[in-house]
Design an enzyme around this catalytic site. Structure first.
Site, short mmCIF file in Angstrom:
data_model
loop_
_atom_site.label_atom_id
_atom_site.label_comp_id
_atom_site.label_asym_id
_atom_site.label_seq_id
_atom_site.Cartn_x
_atom_site.Cartn_y
_atom_site.Cartn_z
N TYR A 157 9.87 -25.55 14.81
CA TYR A 157 9.71 -25.46 13.50
C TYR A 157 9.18 -24.30 13.00
CZ TYR A 157 11.58 -30.08 12.69
OH TYR A 157 12.01 -31.46 12.80
N ARG A 197 25.57 -32.99 14.51
CA ARG A 197 25.72 -33.25 12.75
C ARG A 197 26.80 -33.83 12.00
NH1 ARG A 197 21.21 -29.93 11.52
NH2 ARG A 197 22.22 -28.72 9.54
N ARG A 220 21.52 -41.04 9.24
CA ARG A 220 20.70 -40.54 7.41
C ARG A 220 21.51 -41.26 6.84
NH1 ARG A 220 19.90 -34.38 8.71
NH2 ARG A 220 18.16 -34.11 10.01
N HIS A 273 16.84 -35.21 14.46
CA HIS A 273 17.10 -33.77 14.09
C HIS A 273 17.85 -32.99 14.86
CE1 HIS A 273 16.17 -28.76 14.14
NE2 HIS A 273 16.87 -29.39 15.00
N GLU A 294 16.93 -24.42 20.91
CA GLU A 294 16.61 -25.58 21.49
C GLU A 294 15.81 -26.14 22.83
OE1 GLU A 294 16.49 -26.40 16.11
OE2 GLU A 294 17.69 -27.63 17.55
#
Ligand code: CMP
Length: 153
Positions: free
Chosen positions: A50, A86, A103, A116, A127
């Site tokens: 992060y 996403r 979500r 995430h 990542e």
């Protein structure tokens, strides 16, 4: 374009018993899991992951939360995987997320937004490398992948 993205089920997803549900949505969409592990994130890893949010007001709580319990990290492969995962995940603020997204259908607050997912192909590369070694990422083929790769040529 076939690509890989990084997906992390946060401590609230594990605590609420939603690991299976979240993975199921990824699998049902047709994406392939090529790496996965249940892990306890240490502060150092959380701060690296992060780093772009360092200095923001929510950053200390974000690091506290992500290190508060086990998470499930995975690498997902598929056609335009970054953008499509996403879309399955939904917007950061659950109130803005499409109602059918992970979500939008299962989370109510930004901090406890279950997952995430990488926001761009370059972020995904960084990542994935933060969480997995090359040896932990498994290449295997499915019949459908042959159709997908010939369709995208
Ligand atoms: P994630 O996709 O993991 O990326 C950074 C995280 O910070 C984000 O999801 C949210 O969980 C959290 N976040 C972003 N903005 C806020 C905010 N304004 N308040 C609290 N948490 C936030």
């Amino acid at each position: 374009m076939l690509e890989r993205t990084f997906l992390l089920i946060k401590p609230d997803g594990v605590q609420r018993g939603l690991v299976g549900e979240i993975i199921s949505r990824i699998e049902k969409k047709g994406f392939k899991l090529v790496a996965m592990k249940l892990m306890q994130m240490q502060r150092e890893l959380a701060e690296e992951h992060y780093a772009v949010h360092r200095g923001k007001d929510f950053y200390p709580e974000l690091v506290d939360f992500i290190t508060s319990g086990p998470v499930v990290a995975m690498v997902v492969e598929g056609f335009e995987a970054v953008r499509q995962v996403r879309s399955l995940v939904g917007a950061t603020f659950p109130a803005d997320a499409d109602a059918g997204s992970i979500r939008g259908s299962m989370a109510a607050e930004a901090r406890f937004n279950l997952v995430h997912a990488s926001d761009a192909p370059e972020t995904a590369i960084r990542e994935i490398a933060t969480f997995f070694s090359e040896e932990e990422i498994i290449s295997y083929s499915r019949d459908i992948d042959r159709w997908l790769s010939s369709a995208s040529e």
